[in-house]
Design an enzyme around this catalytic site. Structure first.
Site, PDB file in Angstrom:
ATOM      1  CG  HIS A   1       3.158 -17.773  -5.075  1.00  0.00           C
ATOM      2  ND1 HIS A   1       2.445 -18.925  -4.812  1.00  0.00           N
ATOM      3  CD2 HIS A   1       3.969 -17.974  -6.361  1.00  0.00           C
ATOM      4  CE1 HIS A   1       2.998 -19.821  -5.901  1.00  0.00           C
ATOM      5  NE2 HIS A   1       4.016 -18.967  -6.668  1.00  0.00           N
TER       6      HIS A   1
ATOM      7  CE1 TYR B   1      -0.753  -6.784  -7.280  1.00  0.00           C
ATOM      8  CE2 TYR B   1       1.558  -6.685  -7.197  1.00  0.00           C
ATOM      9  CZ  TYR B   1       0.213  -6.586  -6.636  1.00  0.00           C
ATOM     10  OH  TYR B   1       0.535  -5.924  -5.436  1.00  0.00           O
TER      11      TYR B   1
ATOM     12  CB  ILE C   1       6.258   5.068  -4.099  1.00  0.00           C
ATOM     13  CG1 ILE C   1       6.902   6.648  -4.027  1.00  0.00           C
ATOM     14  CG2 ILE C   1       6.551   4.351  -2.804  1.00  0.00           C
ATOM     15  CD1 ILE C   1       6.396   7.500  -2.982  1.00  0.00           C
TER      16      ILE C   1
ATOM     17  CE1 TYR D   1      -2.353   3.286   2.660  1.00  0.00           C
ATOM     18  CE2 TYR D   1      -3.995   2.498   0.960  1.00  0.00           C
ATOM     19  CZ  TYR D   1      -3.392   3.311   1.679  1.00  0.00           C
ATOM     20  OH  TYR D   1      -4.351   4.542   1.888  1.00  0.00           O
ATOM     21  CB  VAL D   2       1.711   3.795  -2.281  1.00  0.00           C
ATOM     22  CG1 VAL D   2       2.390   5.408  -2.342  1.00  0.00           C
ATOM     23  CG2 VAL D   2       3.001   2.874  -2.378  1.00  0.00           C
TER      24      VAL D   2
END
Lengths: 171, 184
Positions: free
Chosen positions: A126, A140, A105, A95-96
């Protein structure tokens, strides 16, 4: 433009880690489901046997968040084991804070995780993603991720505490 | 069948392993069982782990996995040479909302020994381990085509989180990890 550093989390970071965990949970409308405390995080992450590892993203004071925080992103991971190939790196949370997105980031965090995985001789990384979370899935996939649930039909199951206790009491 | 089953944990497994290795042409125990399971899933060529890996990774300073094995005494062996006839491999994972979980990675009982409640005993041992280690629940993955296993777990109260919450398992393999770690 955000200047930031990435570093291994230290015991002093647990309150920020918990804050970010809750923020991410809020995004999923599940904030009240976070029952973990700072004490748990401290014991579980910084005791003799860490059950998780964290990388945190920190900005200089001049760039602190609206509510005065300098820790503005994190990733939580641990090592899992595949009986055919050995160690894997499992990315549990990532999380950002919204105001710091779009500066690379997240990519840097992922790069650092990749380096950690390679250095610790993990065969792959994974993680799970909710099927409705298209932006994350795209994020991703752009980095070469493949959907094992789709390709190999894997489904995640849970047996909760109540049912575990039932089994321990069975004769 | 009376139950001659002994369920052993890590400490015993290491001893068993050592005993086996001290023999001349002894079975590489856990490795052999893993190979058998892989064969059962028609994936033997995908097993690249060696006995040495299993020993280092499971019995070093920091174990990356734990095992429970089901062991029968010589008099009760149905298949010559196999005293270890079932096993479960697990490790601890972490949920950032609730903390420790027990993750069941592999679970197998040799065909000749099914139907005697050995699987249930193993699961019971695992449940006990989970509770003792203050885990909130046990997680594991099952292939959607594996109806028998799904039913086995559902009978014990398992819920399908992929179905209920939409979770999909993703992988970024070594090749792509190397790409990312080298990026500028």
């Amino acid at each position: 433009m955000a200047n930031f550093i990435l570093r291994k989390a230290e015991p002093k970071d647990v309150s920020d880690i918990l804050r970010l965990i809750k923020e991410l949970a809020k995004f999923e409308e599940m904030e009240d489901q976070v029952i973990l405390t700072e004490k748990d995080l401290l014991e579980d992450g910084f005791g003799d046997h860490p059950f998780y590892h964290c990388i945190v993203a920190e900005v200089p004071k001049q760039q602190q968040s609206a509510d005065g925080h300098v820790i503005i992103g994190f990733a939580m991971y641990y090592f899992t084991y595949d009986p055919w190939i050995g160690k894997l790196l499992y990315l549990e949370d990532f999380y950002v804070m919204k105001e710091y997105r779009g500066f690379g980031i997240g990519s840097e965090i992922l790069k650092k995780l990749s380096q950690t995985a390679v250095r610790t001789r993990c065969s792959s990384m994974h993680f799970i993603v909710a099927e409705w979370n298209k932006p994350s899935i795209e994020f991703y996939k752009r980095r070469g991720a493949s959907d094992l649930s789709l390709e190999e039909g894997w489904r995640l199951f849970k047996i909760d505490k109540q049912n575990l206790l039932k089994m321990t009491n069975e004769e | 069948m009376e139950n001659p089953l002994h369920i052993k944990d890590d400490a015993d497994l290491k001893t068993l392993y050592k005993k086996q290795r001290n023999g001349r042409r002894e079975l590489p125990l856990l490795h052999k069982i893993l190979m058998e399971l892989a064969k059962y899933e028609e994936m033997e060529d995908q097993v690249i782990l060696t006995e040495k890996d299993l020993l280092e990774d499971g019995f070093g300073d920091h174990p990356f996995y734990h095992c429970v094995v089901a062991d029968v005494p010589v008099e009760h062996q149905k298949v010559e040479g196999y005293s270890v006839i079932g096993f479960a491999m697990y490790y601890f994972t972490y949920d950032p909302w609730i903390g420790k979980l027990l993750y069941l990675e592999d679970f197998y009982v040799m065909r000749e020994y099914r139907g005697f409640g050995i699987g249930s005993e193993i699961l019971k041992t695992l449940s006990d381990t989970a509770v003792k280690n203050r885990c909130s629940s046990m997680h594991f993955i099952v292939a959607e085509s594996n109806k028998a296993s799904i039913d086995f777990y559902k009978r014990r109260g398992a819920s399908d989180l992929s179905l209920q919450e939409g979770w999909r398992l993703f992988r970024i393999d070594k090749e792509n990890l190397l790409k990312m770690s080298a990026e500028e």
